[in-house]
Design a protein around this motif. Structure first.
Motif, mmCIF file in Angstrom:
data_model
loop_
_atom_site.group_PDB
_atom_site.id
_atom_site.type_symbol
_atom_site.label_atom_id
_atom_site.label_comp_id
_atom_site.label_asym_id
_atom_site.label_seq_id
_atom_site.Cartn_x
_atom_site.Cartn_y
_atom_site.Cartn_z
ATOM 1 N N PRO A 167 -3.216 -1.185 -2.640
ATOM 2 C CA PRO A 167 -2.703 -1.161 -3.999
ATOM 3 C C PRO A 167 -1.302 -0.560 -4.029
ATOM 4 C CG PRO A 167 -4.594 0.327 -3.762
ATOM 5 C CD PRO A 167 -4.407 -0.334 -2.445
ATOM 6 N N THR A 168 -0.486 -1.032 -4.964
ATOM 7 C CA THR A 168 0.899 -0.567 -5.045
ATOM 8 C C THR A 168 1.194 -0.069 -6.456
ATOM 9 O OG1 THR A 168 1.486 -2.291 -3.492
ATOM 10 C CG2 THR A 168 3.296 -1.248 -4.673
ATOM 11 N N ILE A 169 1.773 1.099 -6.517
ATOM 12 C CA ILE A 169 2.268 1.583 -7.806
ATOM 13 C C ILE A 169 3.561 0.846 -8.093
ATOM 14 C CG2 ILE A 169 3.051 3.585 -9.111
ATOM 15 C CD1 ILE A 169 1.485 5.333 -7.149
ATOM 16 N N VAL A 170 3.616 0.151 -9.213
ATOM 17 C CA VAL A 170 4.814 -0.608 -9.521
ATOM 18 C C VAL A 170 5.654 0.047 -10.604
ATOM 19 C CG1 VAL A 170 3.896 -2.812 -8.726
ATOM 20 C CG2 VAL A 170 3.521 -2.095 -11.091
ATOM 21 N N ALA A 171 5.071 1.002 -11.305
ATOM 22 C CA ALA A 171 5.858 1.731 -12.289
ATOM 23 C C ALA A 171 5.209 3.079 -12.524
ATOM 24 C CB ALA A 171 5.937 0.965 -13.606
ATOM 25 N N SER A 172 6.036 4.063 -12.816
ATOM 26 C CA SER A 172 5.473 5.354 -13.183
ATOM 27 C C SER A 172 6.046 5.718 -14.548
ATOM 28 C CB SER A 172 5.820 6.404 -12.137
ATOM 29 O OG SER A 172 7.206 6.597 -12.108
ATOM 30 N N ASP A 189 10.756 1.836 -5.426
ATOM 31 C CA ASP A 189 10.409 0.528 -6.005
ATOM 32 C C ASP A 189 8.912 0.304 -6.078
ATOM 33 O OD1 ASP A 189 12.849 -0.392 -6.618
ATOM 34 O OD2 ASP A 189 12.949 -1.938 -5.079
ATOM 35 N N ALA A 191 4.933 2.193 -4.517
ATOM 36 C CA ALA A 191 4.339 3.252 -3.701
ATOM 37 C C ALA A 191 2.835 3.051 -3.643
ATOM 38 C CB ALA A 191 4.652 4.618 -4.301
ATOM 39 N N PRO A 210 -0.993 4.429 -4.011
ATOM 40 C CA PRO A 210 -1.611 5.403 -4.914
ATOM 41 C C PRO A 210 -1.591 6.782 -4.268
ATOM 42 C CG PRO A 210 -2.962 3.435 -4.756
ATOM 43 C CD PRO A 210 -1.882 3.301 -3.733
ATOM 44 N N VAL A 213 8.382 5.766 -10.084
ATOM 45 C CA VAL A 213 8.426 4.417 -9.546
ATOM 46 C C VAL A 213 9.271 3.583 -10.509
ATOM 47 C CG1 VAL A 213 7.106 2.364 -8.958
ATOM 48 C CG2 VAL A 213 6.180 4.628 -8.439
ATOM 49 N N LYS A 272 16.480 2.993 -14.120
ATOM 50 C CA LYS A 272 15.428 3.473 -15.011
ATOM 51 C C LYS A 272 15.379 5.009 -14.958
ATOM 52 C CE LYS A 272 10.465 2.984 -15.761
ATOM 53 N NZ LYS A 272 9.228 2.479 -15.181
#
Lengths: 160, 680, 457, 258
Positions: free
Chosen positions: A76-81, B580, B582, B584, B590, B595
């Motif tokens: 899984p990839t974090i695409v936004a925080s 860009d 990451a 979990p 990110v 931004k």
């Protein structure tokens, strides 16, 4: 125009401190505060996952929420925080929509949230409020879209 | 002093020149044209011949008299003699072949010295002017090419007045002819009048040669009048009356305001992009440097070849081509020659010789093209105007800038996948300013510009990503290996100017490397830099460069879940990191760096340093514009195809700038009009 | 015929069921020859030859078809591409034939001698390549000259050195050793300056001496015994034939026959056989014949340059040579001839040949038909062209040396058969391959003339 | 010592001239043989191993028969770096001229005995069928460029072979332009350099044997030539020669071929 109900919502103070407060009249903020509730999430709490009914619409008060995409066969990839002031869960603004991403509180996080249905109804009742909600939303979504485009070119991967 | 010289006297003059130890180079007929070549004496001159020229056309014709210099101009000027088309710069002794990768250098030798000095015979006023332009390129800036300087200094020049300008000449427009002015750089000047010459002495060397001829008749006033007034002035008047003119007035501004003129498209349909114009031009200087290291040869050579802005290679950098279209290439040539040249060298690059018109295989006429743009300029679009800064004046540096030293790799630190930092020990004291770069190389594969990412005592740090052959080879080096090093080159971050200001540093990917030296300086001096913020974006948490060091600057941040979340008292440095994407568990930001900029309120009054891929820089600048940051508060570091690193090879040109010399660090306003423009 | 069947024609009979006691010698890919071919030799139980084939599977390239419709001035460039080893041979054959059409044959004595010089360069380059790189390893037991260099480095370096001088001649005259650019109908696009040719002289002198020694060395190589009967065919000229000659001499069938080059096809016929992508050429009665160094030397040894004649004498080689393995010595002799001839031409070049070419008749007056022959390193190379008034090619015929030798090579394999029975299989196979290699077959040349007829309508 | 890189040399439809160029490197051949292991080079050695793994494979010739296509695919599968050498391998070569014959007529073509011959409908460069790591141009290739190719490959860098016009080499050589000074048509401006401006040095116009350079503005050149009196038929023939099947030259010849 809808008149704000008597009595201050306990969430108004929190709402007033968020950046989005700048685009709304005080009366609008009061209305929004009326439909909002405050939620506290412990770290690692999942707020929603793909397939869930898109019920709530969120604003981050503190902490951090990670939006994660899961591609089968890949990590899984974090695409936004998201952090203080960020809005998320836009799907709830659309009728009968579902989530396509996972939202996780990556640390202890506090959010204000309101039901999408309530917000839509409020916008319908007060077009001035509706216009501001939608144009604010549009502004944020447009920026996200622009950021996404930048990320498409994988810019850090180049030489330099 | 002036004197009269018969044909026989002239013949004896050349004999004397030869006896004085010069190799004679003069006009001579070869393959149907009058070219500058080695000659034995006056008999080899094109006596009785002339040339007829038209766009894309050149023919020899017999004159019916005995004129020695009765022609206009051959295909190439003395540039050929002063900067040969193919020239070895240095030779590098090579170590043994290794199991993998290129051989390492063991010694550097200067290329061979030249032979006899040259006597350049028959140069016209426009060619002297072109030589003056080339002087400015090769010897007039902070760096001096010793090869050119030596040849130029040793060359004896016998110039000739033009009394019969050719069909394509427009030297009166460029104020470079037709007569050879008294103050021009010649040893002797000839004016051919019928069966004899008037000779004017321009130097002691010239005087000695004339003295050696014995008693010569002095010209009468009538003869002098015939030469200067009737001859040269009449030729000039004739040229004035012609249709073909090049109006230089405000030309740089006109051209740079018309970068999107439709005329460029029309030109591109006719232009073959063959490069002929650039190689017959007497002032063009672009070249490329090649490594010549044949199999098992004990030495390799760095060789420079004449190149052209019309070739693919000229604006290519590992995979990217900055000027793919013919339109952009022609525009580059013309805006440089007639525009940027003025700001770079204080003079137009055109001397009105008409060679580019004659020797264009399809007869494109530069004067016509300029006239067309001048006649119907398009209103400058809403893009920023391109600034044309005055020529940079940096103090001259001694020595041959192309001569590398052999530096030793002290240690290799693996930073990221395919990214290492080479700690390199140069020979002798080395001082640089953060932001500058070195040319690192290996003789089998070539040189690449690498920014200096720090200096620790005598060790210079270079952080390199393996992207092309040369960088891949550098990344594969081991401690103890040697490499070639030239530097430091280029401009630095304006640390002095930043003192007392809040500074925001925005970096992306490996763009942090050129900034590290400056950041270290600012971290170490809170008294000079009250507040420093670093906004740093990378592809993923694994690709954050210098992670440990960043952590030490701002103990409040943490990159990875493994790092203890201890929040220490933050100092004057604040670091924000975004990626860009990451896995979990990542609790940092990110999203793209822009931004992050929106999330961290930035001051319109701070000073900004930006480095990263060009596309990131453009987005960052747009964000800064939104915040209301003025262009003179922002510095950024550019990357282009730096090859010579001293502003001579022309490859890294960016509008009016040489990125290697005027950059890589620019203040935003200097390049604002060019950023993101196609073809630059 | 299906594709499967078609292929069978060029495949060795490995898949074919062999009768008891049948023997097959075959090599799937001939090495150290130019181009791609294979051979097989099948002997029946009684040791009689059942099948002997040199199969050429090099892809055909249809040159004669490409030439149609081209301007005659383009022909030298196009025919050069027939062969990378002997492009000059094709260029010279073409210009001879075309100049005979245009009535400018030869353009001038100076041009003719420069052409001979160019051709000498090609003989040297081609012969030296064969002698040292392709053929000698056979006699000394190596797979290649590179392997041979481990034990005989000086010898291999000598070969490379001599070859380089041959190439240097071509480069001075034609720009590059392979597909030189200067030969043209009517002369050269540019002739060398006196100084350019003079610069070759010391190199030629040194090379000539070395080449003389090479003859002796080659004569000392261990060589299998074999004597065969041949019909020898070569161009005839007042000199040892190279670039010029209007008759073809045929010897070996009783009285010598002389054939006018324009009547070549009346005496020699080309056939397409199933197992080869090359046409096979025979005398009209079906007799295979031999062209190339052995034929030339046997017919014209008396016209050798004196230095080559002396080298031949010292070698002890008896004429006529009828052992194909000895062709290596013959080539070495021809190398001496070429170096000596080249040196003479260079020495006598005291004025630049100008004009470099003669003017050709204008378009509108270029119609005609004529033949031209020259002696390529591998033998007679014959061309015939027909042009229209504008000078466009209407018809082209080219007969290269290797297609002429192909039938003869198969016949040689038959002649070799009796010797093979006593040898082990590997040695016998190698012996066959060496025999083929002795011809220096240029397979890539041989295949390029299959006719491409287009039916219209 | 590590194993030497393995070199293979193969040929398809061609004249052998490009592989001969390797043998024409007289001064360097033995050094090359020492630096690489020449595993397969039938023209030079009978010690052949066409089934090995090749670190560097040089392929000469174009694809004109079904068997060659099979062979090429097999070669690619075994090669780490595959380099197409010469005009045949990079542009189809002279034999690709048959591609211009009308296809319907072509399939009814009759040979001396047509049944014996197998050919594909079109002659193609090898990049039309398999991935090619580098294309070394020329008819034939240049010795110096071949040496550079081998030297560069051995150290893992890209060969320094510029894709620029013949004019660049011509002007560097100080050669007088044959078009401007003599009115000779010349393809130099649109042709890839590498020959050292050979034809102009021998007083004739370039005939394009290295094929089109990048950004070959053939249209502008052809228009100019036509204005100078070159006929359409002649233009077709000029662009349709040894590299006539390359995209740029092919399109240009077709533009003038009615």
């Amino acid at each position: 125009m809808v008149a704000p109900p008597p009595g201050k919502s306990p969430h108004l103070a929190k709402l007033e401190q968020l950046p989005l407060a700048e685009v709304f009249e005080p009366s609008h903020l009061e209305l929004l505060a009326q439909i909002a509730s405050q939620e506290d999430y412990a770290a690692e709490t999942t707020l929603f996952r793909p397939g869930d009914e898109a019920q709530w619409f969120y604003a981050v008060v503190s902490g951090r929420v990670s939006l994660t995409l899961q591609v089968p066969g890949r990590a899984p990839t974090i695409v936004a925080s998201l952090s203080r002031g960020d809005l998320f869960g836009w799907e709830a603004l659309r009728v009968d929509s579902r989530r396509d991403i996972t939202a996780v509180a990556s640390k202890a996080t506090q959010c204000l949230r309101c039901s999408g249905a309530a917000l839509r109804e409020l916008c319908e009742l007060d077009h001035e409020l509706g216009y501001r909600v939608m144009s604010h939303a549009f502004d944020r979504v447009a920026r996200d879209l622009s950021d996404c485009r930048v990320r498409l070119v994988d810019m850090y991967g180049q030489g330099c | 002093m002036s004197a009269r010289l018969t044909h026989d006297g002239f013949r004896r003059l050349l004999e004397q020149v030869r006896e004085a130890g010069y190799a004679l180079v003069g006009p001579t007929i070869s393959d149907g044209a009058i070219v500058y070549g080695p000659i034995a004496g006056a008999d080899d001159l094109p006596i009785g011949w002339t040339d007829e020229q038209a766009p894309g056309r050149y023919r020899l014709r017999e004159r019916g008299d005995r004129a020695h210099f009765g022609y206009v101009l051959g295909p190439q000027g003395p540039r050929r003699q002063l900067t040969p088309p193919v020239e070895t710069l240095v030779r590098i002794r090579l170590g043994p072949r290794r199991e993998q990768g290129p051989r390492t250098p063991e010694g550097v030798e200067a290329a061979d010295e030249d032979g006899e000095p040259l006597a350049l015979i028959g140069l016209r006023a426009c060619e002297l002017a072109a030589m003056a332009v080339q002087d400015a390129v090769w010897t007039g800036g902070p760096f001096v090419d010793p090869r050119y300087a030596r040849r130029r200094e040793r060359a004896l020049i016998i110039a000739v007045d033009c009394l019969e300008p050719g069909e394509l000449c427009f030297c009166v427009s460029t104020n470079t002819g037709p007569g050879v002015e008294a103050g021009a750089s010649f040893d002797l000047r000839l004016t051919e009048l019928g069966e004899e010459f008037l000779v004017e002495v321009g130097s002691e060397r010239g005087q000695a040669l004339i003295d050696g001829l014995g008693e010569l008749a002095e010209p009468s006033t009538a003869q002098l009048f015939a030469a200067r007034t009737q001859g040269v002035l009449a030729a000039a008047m004739e040229l004035h009356g012609r249709e073909r003119q090049l109006d230089l007035d405000g030309l740089p501004e006109l051209l740079f305001a018309n970068l999107d003129h439709p005329r460029w498209d029309e030109l591109a349909a006719r232009c073959l992009s063959c490069g002929s114009c650039t190689l017959v031009c007497p002032t063009c200087f672009c070249h490329r440097v090649e490594e010549r290291a044949p199999l098992d040869a004990p030495t390799s050579e760095r060789v420079r070849h004449w190149d052209s802005c019309f070739t693919d290679e000229h604006s290519r950098i590992h995979g990217a081509q900055f000027r793919p279209q013919i339109r952009e290439r022609y525009r580059q040539w013309m805006t440089h020659k007639l525009g940027a040249w003025v700001s770079q060298f204080g003079t137009s690059g055109c001397v009105g010789c008409g060679r580019c018109i004659a020797w264009c295989p399809v007869g494109i006429d530069i004067t016509e093209e300029v006239a067309a743009i001048r006649a119907a300029p398009v209103a400058p679009d809403d893009a920023e105007p391109v600034a044309l800064p005055p020529a940079t004046t940096v103090p001259a540096l001694a020595g041959d800038p192309m001569h590398p030293q052999l530096a030793r790799v002290v240690s290799v630190r693996e930073e990221l996948r395919e990214v290492v930092t080479l700690a390199v020990e140069p020979v002798g004291v080395f001082s640089h300013a953060p932001g500058q770069f070195n040319m690192l190389g290996l003789p089998d594969v070539g040189e690449v510009p690498i920014s200096i990412s720090g200096q620790a005592g005598g060790e210079l740090l270079h952080t390199i990503r393996a992207v092309g052959a040369a960088s891949r080879a550098l990344v594969a080096l081991e401690a103890g290996d040697r490499l070639t090093l030239r530097g430091p080159f280029g401009s630095a971050w304006p640390l002095a100017e930043l003192r007392g200001h809040n500074v925001v540093v925005i970096a992306g990917g490996l763009g942090l490397a050129p900034l590290r030296g400056a950041l270290r300086e600012m971290v170490a001096h809170p008294e000079r830099y009250p507040s420093v913020r670093l906004l740093y974006g990378a592809r993923s948490p694994e690709e954050l460069l210098f992670a440990d060091e960043i952590l030490s600057w701002d103990r409040s941040i943490r990159f990875a879940p493994t790092t203890a979340p201890a929040v220490l008292e933050s100092g004057h440095v604040k670091v924000h990191v975004t990626v860009d994407g990451a896995a979990p568990g990542w609790t940092g930001h990110v999203g793209v760096v822009t931004k992050l900029m929106r999330r961290k309120p930035l001051s319109a009054h701070a000073r900004y340093l930006v480095c990263g891929p060009e596309i990131m820089i453009r987005f960052v600048l747009r964000e800064l514009e939104t915040i209301g940051v003025a262009q003179d508060q922002v510095w950024l570091s550019m990357e282009r195809n730096m090859k010579c690193a001293v502003g001579m090879c022309g490859r890294c040109q960016y509008g009016p700038h040489f990125i290697c010399k005027d950059g890589p660090v620019f203040r935003w306003d200097a390049i604002a009009g060019l950023l993101g423009r196609e073809g630059f | 015929m299906t594709t499967e069947e078609e292929r069978d024609h060029k495949q060795p009979p490995s898949a074919v069921e062999l009768g008891a006691d049948e023997r097959v010698y075959k090599v799937e890919m001939l090495a150290r020859v130019e181009g791609e071919g294979r051979f097989w030799l099948r002997l029946d139980a009684a040791g009689e030859v059942a099948d002997a084939k040199l199969a050429i599977f090099e892809a055909p390239r249809f040159f004669e078809a490409f030439l149609r419709g081209r301007d005659l001035e383009e022909v030298p460039d196009i025919v050069a591409r027939i062969c990378g080893i002997c492009p000059v041979a094709y260029q010279m054959g073409a210009v001879r034939a075309l100049e005979r059409i245009l009535g400018v044959d030869p353009p001038s004595p100076g041009i003719r001698s420069l052409r001979r010089l160019l051709y000498c360069g090609e003989w040297i380059e081609s012969h030296v390549l064969h002698v040292f790189m392709l053929h000698a390893p056979d006699f000394l037991g190596y797979e290649s000259a590179i392997e041979m260099a481990a034990d005989h480095r000086a010898r291999v370096e000598q070969g490379l050195r001599l070859k380089k001088v041959g190439n240097a001649i071509i480069e001075v005259l034609g720009g590059r050793a392979i597909h030189p650019v200067s030969p043209k109908v009517g002369g050269f696009s540019r002739t060398p300056t006196v100084a350019e040719l003079a610069a070759l002289r010391p190199r030629l002198e040194a090379a000539l001496e070395e080449a003389e020694a090479v003859v002796e060395w080659s004569a000392g190589l261990p060589m299998p015994a074999l004597e065969l009967d041949y019909v020898f065919v070569s161009l005839a000229s007042e000199d040892y034939p190279i670039e010029f000659g209007d008759e073809v001499l045929v010897r070996g069938r009783g009285r010598d026959e002389r054939v006018d080059v324009d009547e070549f096809l009346d005496h020699f016929v080309e056939d397409h056989v199933a197992h080869s992508n090359a046409l096979q050429c025979r005398l009209r009665d079906g007799t295979p014949y031999l062209v190339g160094p052995m034929a030339r030397l046997n017919l014209f040894a008396d016209r050798l340059h004196p230095r080559a004649a002396r080298a031949l004498e010292r070698s002890g080689l008896a004429l006529p040579v009828r052992n194909p393995y000895q062709s290596i010595i013959v080539r070495a002799v021809e190398v001496v001839h070429a170096f000596a001839t080249a040196l003479d031409i260079v020495t006598n070049y005291t004025r630049r040949v100008e004009p470099a070419f003669v003017e050709l008749p204008p378009a509108g007056a270029r119609a005609g038909r004529a033949s031209g022959g020259t002696e390529a390193p591998r033998g007679l190379c014959w061309h015939r062209y027909e042009t229209d008034a504008e000078g466009l090619i209407v018809d082209a015929r080219i007969v290269p040396p290797t297609s002429q030798n192909q039938a003869r090579i198969e016949r040689d394999l038959v002649g070799l058969a009796p010797q093979l029975l006593a040898m082990d299989h590997g040695a016998a196979t190698r012996r066959c391959e060496q025999l083929i290699r002795a011809y220096d077959p240029c397979i890539s040349c041989a295949t390029h003339f299959l006719k491409l007829e287009i039916e219209r309508g | 010592m590590a194993a030497r890189p393995r070199l293979g040399v193969f040929k398809l439809a061609s004249c052998d001239g490009c592989q001969l160029t390797l043998l024409d490197l007289e001064d360097e051949l033995l050094a090359i043989a020492a630096a690489v292991d020449i595993v397969h080079f039938p023209e030079a050695s009978s010690d052949m191993d066409p089934h090995g793994r090749f670190d560097l494979t040089l392929v000469e010739g174009s694809v004109s028969t079904p068997a060659q296509l099979d062979e090429l695919r097999a070669i690619r599968a075994q090669s780490r770096t595959l380099v197409a050498i010469g005009a045949c391998a990079t542009a189809g070569g002279v034999q690709a001229l048959r591609n211009f014959a009308d296809h319907r007529e072509y399939v009814r073509a009759v040979y001396a005995t047509p049944a014996y011959i197998e050919t594909l409908a079109q002659v193609t460069p090898i990049a039309a069928h398999v991935r090619v790591d580098f294309e070394l141009r020329g008819c034939p290739i240049d010795k110096g460029q071949l040496l550079e190719l081998i030297s560069a490959t051995l150290v893992g860098r890209r060969p320094d072979i510029a894709d620029e016009s013949v004019c660049m080499a011509c002007k560097r050589a100080g050669q007088v332009c044959v078009t401007v000074a003599h009115g000779q048509p010349c393809l130099g401006p649109v042709t890839h350099a590498g020959c050292g401006a050979l034809c102009p040095r021998f007083s004739r116009g370039c005939f394009g044997c290295y094929g089109p350079r990048e950004r070959a503005n053939t249209e502008a050149l052809a228009d100019h030539m036509q204005a100078e009196g070159v006929s359409a038929a002649s233009l077709v023939r000029r662009f349709r020669l040894f590299t006539g099947w390359s995209e740029a030259f092919r399109a240009e010849s077709e533009r003038h071929d009615d």
